[in-house]
Motif scaffolding. Structure first.
Motif, PDB file in Angstrom:
ATOM      1  N   ASN A  60       0.785  -1.234   0.000  1.00  0.00           N
ATOM      2  CA  ASN A  60       0.000   0.000   0.000  1.00  0.00           C
ATOM      3  C   ASN A  60       0.815   1.282   0.000  1.00  0.00           C
ATOM      4  OD1 ASN A  60      -1.621  -2.209   1.652  1.00  0.00           O
ATOM      5  ND2 ASN A  60      -3.140  -0.861   0.711  1.00  0.00           N
ATOM      6  N   CYS A  61       1.955   1.243   0.654  1.00  0.00           N
ATOM      7  CA  CYS A  61       2.641   2.498   0.957  1.00  0.00           C
ATOM      8  C   CYS A  61       3.138   3.225  -0.290  1.00  0.00           C
ATOM      9  CB  CYS A  61       3.800   2.226   1.926  1.00  0.00           C
ATOM     10  SG  CYS A  61       4.475   3.739   2.641  1.00  0.00           S
ATOM     11  N   PHE A  62       3.743   2.490  -1.250  1.00  0.00           N
ATOM     12  CA  PHE A  62       4.363   3.160  -2.390  1.00  0.00           C
ATOM     13  C   PHE A  62       3.783   2.662  -3.724  1.00  0.00           C
ATOM     14  CE2 PHE A  62       7.549   3.167   1.022  1.00  0.00           C
ATOM     15  CZ  PHE A  62       7.799   4.526   1.114  1.00  0.00           C
ATOM     16  N   HIS A  69       1.679   3.960  -5.686  1.00  0.00           N
ATOM     17  CA  HIS A  69       1.516   5.007  -6.693  1.00  0.00           C
ATOM     18  C   HIS A  69       2.807   5.803  -6.879  1.00  0.00           C
ATOM     19  CE1 HIS A  69      -2.687   4.051  -6.703  1.00  0.00           C
ATOM     20  NE2 HIS A  69      -2.846   4.416  -5.443  1.00  0.00           N
ATOM     21  N   SER A  70       3.925   5.170  -6.561  1.00  0.00           N
ATOM     22  CA  SER A  70       5.218   5.856  -6.622  1.00  0.00           C
ATOM     23  C   SER A  70       6.215   5.005  -7.388  1.00  0.00           C
ATOM     24  CB  SER A  70       5.723   6.122  -5.201  1.00  0.00           C
ATOM     25  OG  SER A  70       7.058   6.533  -5.197  1.00  0.00           O
ATOM     26  N   GLU A  73       6.598  10.412   4.407  1.00  0.00           N
ATOM     27  CA  GLU A  73       5.690   9.793   3.434  1.00  0.00           C
ATOM     28  C   GLU A  73       5.045   8.525   4.017  1.00  0.00           C
ATOM     29  OE1 GLU A  73       3.560   8.959  -0.054  1.00  0.00           O
ATOM     30  OE2 GLU A  73       4.429  10.790   0.794  1.00  0.00           O
ATOM     31  N   ARG A 104       2.371   9.633   6.373  1.00  0.00           N
ATOM     32  CA  ARG A 104       1.187  10.141   5.685  1.00  0.00           C
ATOM     33  C   ARG A 104       0.346   8.991   5.132  1.00  0.00           C
ATOM     34  NH1 ARG A 104      -0.573  11.605   0.713  1.00  0.00           N
ATOM     35  NH2 ARG A 104       1.309  10.798  -0.313  1.00  0.00           N
ATOM     36  N   GLN A 105       1.022   8.020   4.543  1.00  0.00           N
ATOM     37  CA  GLN A 105       0.301   6.874   3.982  1.00  0.00           C
ATOM     38  C   GLN A 105      -0.327   6.006   5.075  1.00  0.00           C
ATOM     39  OE1 GLN A 105      -0.371   6.290   0.932  1.00  0.00           O
ATOM     40  NE2 GLN A 105       1.043   7.566  -0.248  1.00  0.00           N
ATOM     41  N   ALA A 125      -3.543   7.519   6.339  1.00  0.00           N
ATOM     42  CA  ALA A 125      -4.656   7.245   5.425  1.00  0.00           C
ATOM     43  C   ALA A 125      -5.076   5.774   5.495  1.00  0.00           C
ATOM     44  CB  ALA A 125      -4.257   7.616   3.996  1.00  0.00           C
ATOM     45  N   PHE A 126      -4.096   4.890   5.623  1.00  0.00           N
ATOM     46  CA  PHE A 126      -4.355   3.446   5.653  1.00  0.00           C
ATOM     47  C   PHE A 126      -5.198   3.049   6.857  1.00  0.00           C
ATOM     48  CE2 PHE A 126      -2.876  -0.888   6.830  1.00  0.00           C
ATOM     49  CZ  PHE A 126      -3.313  -1.575   5.707  1.00  0.00           C
TER      50      PHE A 126
END
Length: 730
Positions: free
Chosen positions: A393-395, A397-398, A448, A451-452, A455-456
């Motif tokens: 989940n964490c990265f 979209h990176s 980061e 932040r993730q 949201a998680f």
């Protein structure tokens, strides 16, 4: 559930029904954990104005007797009244009258009945309290003001403290001698130390006394099931509450639910309880030491009066303790049902390590330090939750990818303690392509991940509480995780890192390159030693994890010893890191025993001996790096020439966890010296456990390294290392 805030006073010590006053034990256990503080203030705390009026009455009686002809020279207030733990409604108290005609403990025992009679006759002339009640050698006066009552006992006594001065060991030597001469019962002269008892309880915050009120109220609710309830057992529970707070919290603004869960947990372990203090007496004097050890070796539970080493207030009817144990379990269950998730309890052991005999150290580790399956499963579940989040989940979209996650710290090495669930996870990221990039970009990845994770947790019904970092550019993300899948919260450290070793199991060849880059950076910049130790987490884990189980148990024992001292210091000094102690244990075992089945007391004694000899220590390993090639050889030679103690991280050659004079080793050494007199190291009467013979200094030669001479101007020049502390070369 009913209006529990409308409950009345606690059960009277003499007569009365708890069910009439507050609805019985089931009534108390219906109070939700998060409402306990409100319950205490609404039902248990006495009215201050009422107490002031009672104080006036006590002062009136004191002044009346002080001015009398029976030469009362000083008075002291004891019992719940003197300790400041009076329950609303009805409570106990004592007024100790120190008379100058008692010149010894023996005089008190021989002539106390006469003084009781004279005091009784004298009080008959008091205009208000002229009808005291006499029970044997005790006079009682009932003080009542607007719904608050104190049953005050008047006790004439010998004053061994010279008008309140701090006691010397001579006082307690005289106490023991007098008790032997007059054949007094243990604790018979405790009343003589009432002033010390009052001073002892004054040290504790009001909130601790509120917790005591809750425990006392619960006890009085339980009394109707007891065969012979006593004020001594009530005092024992007060002391147990103080012990729980001292050992597990020490902050003034604590959670009442956590406190009561801790006290109830200790009561459940009454068969193992051994509680004592050394604020007024200690192990230094031989007579007092022998008295103390005799008490501490008796059948549990042992709860020693902090003012009288002969008085075990935990000694009571076994049936009473059994009943309290069952009632404690019932209340703990109700607290868990009323609050989801239940409040955690503090990490408090029922028995101190210091007085544990050498032959019981393995049992101590197994009972109190060894993690159980519940703990291990708790950590595994928590790690799985975070690792899944990091990978999936964490990265996502990176462009940054998670190369791997590695569990580190004590849980990974198999040296975790039973309490204090914590987990370290090192996350190796593709965007961190060098040591320099790790140092520069790590803070932004920490932010980061936070932040993730924030949201998680919204989508996964997790509860995450982040620890505020004191660093502007944080190296680690610290947080506490709660989940429906976890029995209790788990503390996490997540550390982004550069994958310096690549695939660790591809072979040894990647390490020289990784170390060469590290050394070059270390020499050319201002980074501190061990700055990039997270890059070598797998090597640290693999150095300790495969070792024998008993060796890891010894590491747990030493870590527990360290943490107990760290708590006592209250962060007043910068102590060496726990990892340094772990490595000392490894070194002691490798060079002193090497056996899978060794004597734990000998191993513990050896580690303390090494701590004491810290100014000489020079310790390193050659399992991941060695002296064979440059530039590692020159670098290692420089490292081991540093100011002692030198203890090199076997995974990271830049990490000297000994630290020279960077850490306060001298304080740890002073504590180790004190522990040499512990029963942990008594083998037989008059004999003590001896440490293994372990060298305190290692040299390349002693490790089998071949250091060849270099050539300067055509002449061979031997390599000489100078020990700055010992003043010799090798």
């Amino acid at each position: 559930m009913g209006n529990w805030l409308a409950g009345g006073s606690s059960e009277e010590l003499s007569g009365g029904s708890s069910e009439e006053l507050s609805g019985g034990l089931s009534y108390l256990t219906s109070v939700p954990a998060h409402k306990l503080e409100e319950f205490i203030q609404a039902n248990l705390t006495p009215n201050e104005e009422c107490l002031k009026l009672i104080d006036q009455d006590v002062d009136d009686i004191s002044n009346f007797l002080l001015s009398s002809e029976i030469t009362v020279v000083r008075v002291a207030k004891g019992g719940s009244y003197g300790r400041g733990t009076v329950l609303r409604g009805y409570s106990d108290g004592t007024l100790v009258l120190f008379v100058n005609c008692f010149h010894s403990f023996g005089d008190q025992k021989a002539y106390q009945h006469l003084r009781i009679h004279w005091i009784e006759q004298l009080l008959k002339h008091h205009e208000k309290y002229n009808k005291p009640k006499k029970l044997g050698n005790i006079l009682e006066i009932q003080l009542s003001v607007q719904g608050q009552s104190i049953l005050l006992q008047l006790l004439p006594a010998f004053d061994p403290l010279c008008f309140g001065e701090n006691p010397s060991s001579q006082v307690y030597r005289n106490l023991k001698s007098s008790m032997d001469q007059v054949r007094a019962a243990p604790g018979e002269f405790s009343v003589c130390f009432t002033t010390l008892q009052e001073q002892f309880f004054k040290r504790y915050p009001r909130r601790v006394k509120d917790l005591i009120l809750l425990v006392k109220h619960w006890y009085q609710e339980c009394r109707k099931r007891m065969t012979s309830p006593s004020l001594q057992l009530l005092y024992a529970l007060e002391l147990l509450t103080v012990y729980a707070w001292e050992q597990g919290c020490q902050t003034e603004d604590f959670n009442i639910a956590e406190g009561i869960r801790t006290v109830l947990g200790l009561i459940k372990q009454s068969s193992k309880l051994c509680v004592y203090w050394t604020v007024n007496y200690n192990f230094e004097n031989e007579t007092v030491r022998n008295t103390l050890l005799c008490q501490l070796r008796t059948q549990r539970p042992v709860i020693l009066d902090p003012t009288d080493p002969t008085n075990n207030v935990g000694e009571d009817n076994d049936r009473n303790w059994q009943m309290l144990t069952e009632a404690a379990q019932d209340w703990l269950c109700s607290l868990g049902q009323n609050d989801m998730p239940p409040a955690p309890c503090w990490n408090v052991l029922p028995t101190p390590l210091f007085i544990t005999p050498s032959h019981l150290l393995d049992t101590f580790i197994e009972d109190f330090l060894q993690p159980d399956e519940t703990f291990l499963n708790q950590i595994k579940k928590a790690v799985d939750i975070i690792c899944t989040f990091l990978k999936e989940n964490c990265f996502r979209h990176s462009s940054t990818k998670v190369l791997k996650t590695v569990k580190g710290g004590s849980t990974a090495k198999g040296t975790a303690l039973k309490y204090g669930s914590d987990a370290d996870i090192v996350v190796f990221l593709s965007s961190l392509e060098s040591y320099e990039s790790q140092k520069q970009e790590r803070p932004q990845f920490v932010q980061e991940i936070r932040r993730q994770l924030e949201a998680f947790q919204q989508t996964q019904k997790l509860e995450v509480k982040f620890e505020v970092s004191k660093w502007k550019a944080p190296r680690v993300l610290s947080f506490t995780l709660k989940s429906r899948n976890l029995n209790e919260s788990v503390d996490f450290d997540v550390l982004p890192a550069y994958d310096a070793l690549g695939q660790l199991y591809s072979g040894f060849t990647s390490r020289p390159k990784a170390y060469k880059e590290l050394i070059e950076l270390y020499r050319s910049s201002d980074i501190s030693g061990g700055e990039f130790s997270t890059c070598f987490t797998e090597l640290q884990r693999n150095f300790i994890e495969p070792r024998p189980t008993k060796l890891k148990s010894l590491i747990r024992l030493v870590k527990h010893w360290y943490k107990q001292y760290e708590r006592k210091m209250k962060s007043k000094a910068s102590l060496p890191p726990k990892y340094a102690l772990e490595l000392l244990v490894m070194y002691a075992w490798e060079h002193g025993s090497g056996l899978e089945d060794f004597d734990t007391a000998e191993g513990f004694r050896t580690v303390l001996d090494l701590v004491i000899k810290y100014p000489q220590l020079c310790i390193f390993w050659m399992v991941n790096y060695n002296f064979n090639e440059e530039p590692m050889r020159t670098f290692l030679l420089t490292q081991i020439r540093k100011k002692r103690p030198v203890i090199l991280d076997p995974a990271d050659p830049t990490g000297d966890v000994g630290g020279g004079d960077h850490w306060c080793w001298h304080l740890l050494a002073e504590e180790a010296e004190k522990w040499l007199s512990s029963p942990c190291f008594d083998s037989k009467p008059g004999q003590s456990i001896q440490p293994w013979k372990v060298p305190v200094v290692q040299t390349p030669g002693s490790c089998g390294a071949q250091i060849y001479p270099t050539v300067a101007e055509g002449r061979p020049v031997g390599i000489q290392l100078w020990n700055e502390n010992a003043g010799r070369s090798f």
